[in-house]
Design a protein around this motif. Structure first.
Motif, PDB file in Angstrom:
ATOM      1  N   SER A  70       0.832  -1.216   0.000  1.00 64.92           N
ATOM      2  CA  SER A  70       0.000   0.000   0.000  1.00 64.92           C
ATOM      3  C   SER A  70       0.858   1.254   0.000  1.00 64.92           C
ATOM      4  CB  SER A  70      -0.906   0.030   1.232  1.00 64.92           C
ATOM      5  OG  SER A  70      -1.910  -0.930   1.125  1.00 64.92           O
ATOM      6  N   ARG A  71       1.915   1.233   0.806  1.00 63.68           N
ATOM      7  CA  ARG A  71       2.813   2.391   0.876  1.00 63.68           C
ATOM      8  C   ARG A  71       3.496   2.621  -0.472  1.00 63.68           C
ATOM      9  NH1 ARG A  71       8.047   3.905   2.162  1.00 63.68           N
ATOM     10  NH2 ARG A  71       8.832   1.785   2.258  1.00 63.68           N
ATOM     11  N   LEU A  72       3.977   1.545  -1.082  1.00 58.81           N
ATOM     12  CA  LEU A  72       4.647   1.675  -2.380  1.00 58.81           C
ATOM     13  C   LEU A  72       3.678   2.143  -3.465  1.00 58.81           C
ATOM     14  CD1 LEU A  72       6.975  -1.451  -2.508  1.00 58.81           C
ATOM     15  CD2 LEU A  72       7.684   0.939  -2.498  1.00 58.81           C
ATOM     16  N   GLU A  73       2.485   1.574  -3.487  1.00 59.23           N
ATOM     17  CA  GLU A  73       1.503   1.968  -4.502  1.00 59.23           C
ATOM     18  C   GLU A  73       1.141   3.441  -4.366  1.00 59.23           C
ATOM     19  OE1 GLU A  73      -1.361  -1.024  -3.594  1.00 59.23           O
ATOM     20  OE2 GLU A  73      -0.538  -2.458  -5.030  1.00 59.23           O
ATOM     21  N   GLN A  74       1.002   3.913  -3.128  1.00 58.23           N
ATOM     22  CA  GLN A  74       0.699   5.323  -2.899  1.00 58.23           C
ATOM     23  C   GLN A  74       1.846   6.213  -3.363  1.00 58.23           C
ATOM     24  OE1 GLN A  74      -2.284   6.428  -1.871  1.00 58.23           O
ATOM     25  NE2 GLN A  74      -1.569   8.515  -2.190  1.00 58.23           N
ATOM     26  N   GLY A  84      12.263   7.870 -10.958  1.00 59.34           N
ATOM     27  CA  GLY A  84      12.600   8.481  -9.681  1.00 59.34           C
ATOM     28  C   GLY A  84      12.042   7.680  -8.512  1.00 59.34           C
ATOM     29  N   PHE A  85      10.826   7.154  -8.665  1.00 59.34           N
ATOM     30  CA  PHE A  85      10.221   6.301  -7.640  1.00 59.34           C
ATOM     31  C   PHE A  85      11.092   5.067  -7.392  1.00 59.34           C
ATOM     32  CE2 PHE A  85       7.874   2.257  -7.479  1.00 59.34           C
ATOM     33  CZ  PHE A  85       7.290   2.324  -6.217  1.00 59.34           C
ATOM     34  N   LEU A  86      11.568   4.439  -8.465  1.00 58.40           N
ATOM     35  CA  LEU A  86      12.405   3.242  -8.331  1.00 58.40           C
ATOM     36  C   LEU A  86      13.725   3.564  -7.627  1.00 58.40           C
ATOM     37  CD1 LEU A  86      11.746   1.713 -11.870  1.00 58.40           C
ATOM     38  CD2 LEU A  86      10.934   0.793  -9.683  1.00 58.40           C
ATOM     39  N   ARG A  87      14.357   4.669  -8.002  1.00 56.26           N
ATOM     40  CA  ARG A  87      15.617   5.063  -7.359  1.00 56.26           C
ATOM     41  C   ARG A  87      15.384   5.427  -5.896  1.00 56.26           C
ATOM     42  NH1 ARG A  87      20.839   6.564  -7.879  1.00 56.26           N
ATOM     43  NH2 ARG A  87      20.942   6.239 -10.122  1.00 56.26           N
ATOM     44  N   GLU A  88      14.322   6.174  -5.647  1.00 54.35           N
ATOM     45  CA  GLU A  88      14.042   6.619  -4.278  1.00 54.35           C
ATOM     46  C   GLU A  88      13.845   5.435  -3.337  1.00 54.35           C
ATOM     47  OE1 GLU A  88      10.366   8.844  -2.189  1.00 54.35           O
ATOM     48  OE2 GLU A  88      11.231   9.939  -3.882  1.00 54.35           O
ATOM     49  N   PHE A  89      13.189   4.388  -3.819  1.00 57.82           N
ATOM     50  CA  PHE A  89      12.980   3.219  -2.963  1.00 57.82           C
ATOM     51  C   PHE A  89      14.311   2.557  -2.615  1.00 57.82           C
ATOM     52  CE2 PHE A  89      11.528  -1.338  -2.423  1.00 57.82           C
ATOM     53  CZ  PHE A  89      11.051  -1.138  -1.141  1.00 57.82           C
ATOM     54  N   LEU A  90      15.210   2.455  -3.593  1.00 55.23           N
ATOM     55  CA  LEU A  90      16.533   1.885  -3.311  1.00 55.23           C
ATOM     56  C   LEU A  90      17.293   2.761  -2.314  1.00 55.23           C
ATOM     57  CD1 LEU A  90      17.685   0.805  -6.907  1.00 55.23           C
ATOM     58  CD2 LEU A  90      16.628  -0.617  -5.139  1.00 55.23           C
ATOM     59  N   GLU A  91      17.189   4.075  -2.484  1.00 60.66           N
ATOM     60  CA  GLU A  91      17.890   4.999  -1.576  1.00 60.66           C
ATOM     61  C   GLU A  91      17.328   4.904  -0.156  1.00 60.66           C
ATOM     62  OE1 GLU A  91      20.578   6.480  -2.223  1.00 60.66           O
ATOM     63  OE2 GLU A  91      20.688   6.769  -4.385  1.00 60.66           O
ATOM     64  N   GLU A  92      16.033   4.673  -0.039  1.00 66.24           N
ATOM     65  CA  GLU A  92      15.425   4.478   1.295  1.00 66.24           C
ATOM     66  C   GLU A  92      16.041   3.272   1.988  1.00 66.24           C
ATOM     67  OE1 GLU A  92      11.195   4.027   1.475  1.00 66.24           O
ATOM     68  OE2 GLU A  92      10.845   5.920   0.416  1.00 66.24           O
ATOM     69  N   GLN A 121       3.868 -24.155   3.290  1.00 68.61           N
ATOM     70  CA  GLN A 121       2.798 -23.169   3.428  1.00 68.61           C
ATOM     71  C   GLN A 121       3.385 -21.748   3.466  1.00 68.61           C
ATOM     72  OE1 GLN A 121       0.228 -24.081   6.728  1.00 68.61           O
ATOM     73  NE2 GLN A 121      -1.313 -22.584   6.115  1.00 68.61           N
ATOM     74  N   ILE A 122       4.450 -21.584   4.207  1.00 68.41           N
ATOM     75  CA  ILE A 122       5.094 -20.265   4.299  1.00 68.41           C
ATOM     76  C   ILE A 122       5.766 -19.919   2.972  1.00 68.41           C
ATOM     77  CG2 ILE A 122       7.015 -19.030   5.396  1.00 68.41           C
ATOM     78  CD1 ILE A 122       6.001 -20.225   8.065  1.00 68.41           C
ATOM     79  N   LYS A 123       6.290 -20.919   2.290  1.00 64.99           N
ATOM     80  CA  LYS A 123       6.900 -20.687   0.981  1.00 64.99           C
ATOM     81  C   LYS A 123       5.898 -20.052   0.013  1.00 64.99           C
ATOM     82  CE  LYS A 123       9.373 -23.106  -2.698  1.00 64.99           C
ATOM     83  NZ  LYS A 123       9.959 -24.397  -3.140  1.00 64.99           N
ATOM     84  N   VAL A 124       4.661 -20.529   0.040  1.00 61.19           N
ATOM     85  CA  VAL A 124       3.611 -19.977  -0.828  1.00 61.19           C
ATOM     86  C   VAL A 124       3.324 -18.524  -0.462  1.00 61.19           C
ATOM     87  CG1 VAL A 124       1.155 -20.138  -1.417  1.00 61.19           C
ATOM     88  CG2 VAL A 124       2.550 -22.208  -1.349  1.00 61.19           C
ATOM     89  N   VAL A 125       3.238 -18.233   0.829  1.00 58.86           N
ATOM     90  CA  VAL A 125       2.957 -16.865   1.282  1.00 58.86           C
ATOM     91  C   VAL A 125       4.076 -15.923   0.849  1.00 58.86           C
ATOM     92  CG1 VAL A 125       2.585 -15.379   3.298  1.00 58.86           C
ATOM     93  CG2 VAL A 125       1.567 -17.654   3.232  1.00 58.86           C
ATOM     94  N   VAL A 126       5.319 -16.352   1.015  1.00 60.85           N
ATOM     95  CA  VAL A 126       6.470 -15.524   0.624  1.00 60.85           C
ATOM     96  C   VAL A 126       6.482 -15.310  -0.887  1.00 60.85           C
ATOM     97  CG1 VAL A 126       9.002 -15.474   0.499  1.00 60.85           C
ATOM     98  CG2 VAL A 126       7.876 -16.135   2.628  1.00 60.85           C
ATOM     99  N   SER A 127       6.218 -16.370  -1.640  1.00 66.05           N
ATOM    100  CA  SER A 127       6.186 -16.262  -3.095  1.00 66.05           C
ATOM    101  C   SER A 127       5.089 -15.310  -3.565  1.00 66.05           C
ATOM    102  CB  SER A 127       5.980 -17.649  -3.704  1.00 66.05           C
ATOM    103  OG  SER A 127       5.898 -17.572  -5.103  1.00 66.05           O
ATOM    104  N   ASP A 128       3.914 -15.412  -2.956  1.00 66.89           N
ATOM    105  CA  ASP A 128       2.812 -14.506  -3.308  1.00 66.89           C
ATOM    106  C   ASP A 128       3.183 -13.055  -2.993  1.00 66.89           C
ATOM    107  OD1 ASP A 128       1.294 -16.652  -4.147  1.00 66.89           O
ATOM    108  OD2 ASP A 128       0.013 -16.713  -2.357  1.00 66.89           O
ATOM    109  N   GLY A 129       3.818 -12.840  -1.848  1.00 66.49           N
ATOM    110  CA  GLY A 129       4.245 -11.494  -1.474  1.00 66.49           C
ATOM    111  C   GLY A 129       5.264 -10.933  -2.453  1.00 66.49           C
ATOM    112  N   ALA A 130       6.239 -11.764  -2.822  1.00 65.38           N
ATOM    113  CA  ALA A 130       7.255 -11.330  -3.789  1.00 65.38           C
ATOM    114  C   ALA A 130       6.600 -10.963  -5.118  1.00 65.38           C
ATOM    115  CB  ALA A 130       8.290 -12.434  -3.991  1.00 65.38           C
ATOM    116  N   ASN A 131       5.656 -11.769  -5.557  1.00 67.86           N
ATOM    117  CA  ASN A 131       4.973 -11.489  -6.827  1.00 67.86           C
ATOM    118  C   ASN A 131       4.166 -10.196  -6.767  1.00 67.86           C
ATOM    119  OD1 ASN A 131       5.966 -13.719  -8.219  1.00 67.86           O
ATOM    120  ND2 ASN A 131       4.346 -15.054  -7.468  1.00 67.86           N
ATOM    121  N   HIS A 132       3.605  -9.889  -5.605  1.00 66.50           N
ATOM    122  CA  HIS A 132       2.865  -8.634  -5.434  1.00 66.50           C
ATOM    123  C   HIS A 132       3.796  -7.444  -5.618  1.00 66.50           C
ATOM    124  CE1 HIS A 132      -0.330  -6.368  -2.811  1.00 66.50           C
ATOM    125  NE2 HIS A 132      -0.056  -5.741  -3.929  1.00 66.50           N
ATOM    126  N   PHE A 133       4.980  -7.506  -4.988  1.00 65.51           N
ATOM    127  CA  PHE A 133       5.944  -6.411  -5.122  1.00 65.51           C
ATOM    128  C   PHE A 133       6.467  -6.301  -6.556  1.00 65.51           C
ATOM    129  CE2 PHE A 133       6.487  -7.179  -0.455  1.00 65.51           C
ATOM    130  CZ  PHE A 133       5.926  -5.971  -0.055  1.00 65.51           C
TER     131      PHE A 133
END
Length: 195
Positions: A70-74, A84-92, A121-133
């Motif tokens: 949500s923070r990134l999308e905003q 600039g958004f991509l660079r700023e996130f790396l700088e953060e 089960q946790i592997k699926v959650v992590v994979s889904d999270g990575a795909n969201h980002f």
């Protein structure tokens, strides 16, 4: 008819406190007693509301993912420049290396390293999270191309995955204690792909 006693605690706040605990020390190093203490709950309240330690952890991973996404999308919506958004996130991320607090890294990356090979089960959650980002980064790249900020790459999906791997690597380097001075050139190398 007895509907039971109402909950006397803020479940969102309790979940955030549990997330911070897992993020700080990891799943294995967090005991049930640690969770009861930071969440300020009785054992019965924790189990009735969140389930087992593993079920609570999965809820924490989902909470972390949703909050970060949500923070990134905003930020992307509000940004004048997608590159600039991509660079700023790396700088953060690099800026965390100068902080005085603990270097926690990324909860999803930490969990991938700690548990993904042991817990399907946790592997699926992590994979889904990575795909969201990765999907957010893909949108940023598409926006950058549409705005003429960068040339269209051979594969936007591959470039988004490359960027995510750079983010994950930087977070791991920060957690390992690498200095800002050493990390800034890494940011520049990652961003060379977005010229």
């Amino acid at each position: 008819m007895n509907q039971g006693r109402p909950k006397e605690f803020d479940t969102d706040r309790a979940l955030e406190l549990a997330t911070q605990q897992f993020w700080k020390v990891g799943y294995s190093a967090t005991s049930l007693q640690d969770l009861l203490k930071v969440m300020r709950l009785s054992k019965s309240s924790l189990y009735q509301t969140f389930g087992s330690k593993q079920q609570l952890f999965i809820q924490c991973l989902n909470h972390y993912e949703q909050s970060m996404a949500s923070r990134l999308e905003q930020k992307l919506v509000e940004s004048d420049s997608a590159v600039g958004f991509l660079r700023e996130f790396l700088e953060e991320i690099v800026a965390e290396a100068a902080g005085r607090g603990p270097r926690k890294g990324c909860l999803l990356v930490n969990t991938a390293n700690e548990l993904s090979q042991r817990d399907p089960q946790i592997k699926v959650v992590v994979s889904d999270g990575a795909n969201h980002f990765i999907a957010i980064f893909r949108r940023a790249i598409e926006l950058a191309v549409d705005r003429g900020e960068m040339q269209a790459p051979a594969s936007i999906s591959s470039l988004a995955s490359f960027y995510f791997s750079g983010v994950s690597g930087l977070r791991t380097m920060v957690k390992a204690g690498v200095s800002q001075e050493e990390l800034h050139p890494v940011v520049n190398l990652i961003m060379e792909k977005f010229n």
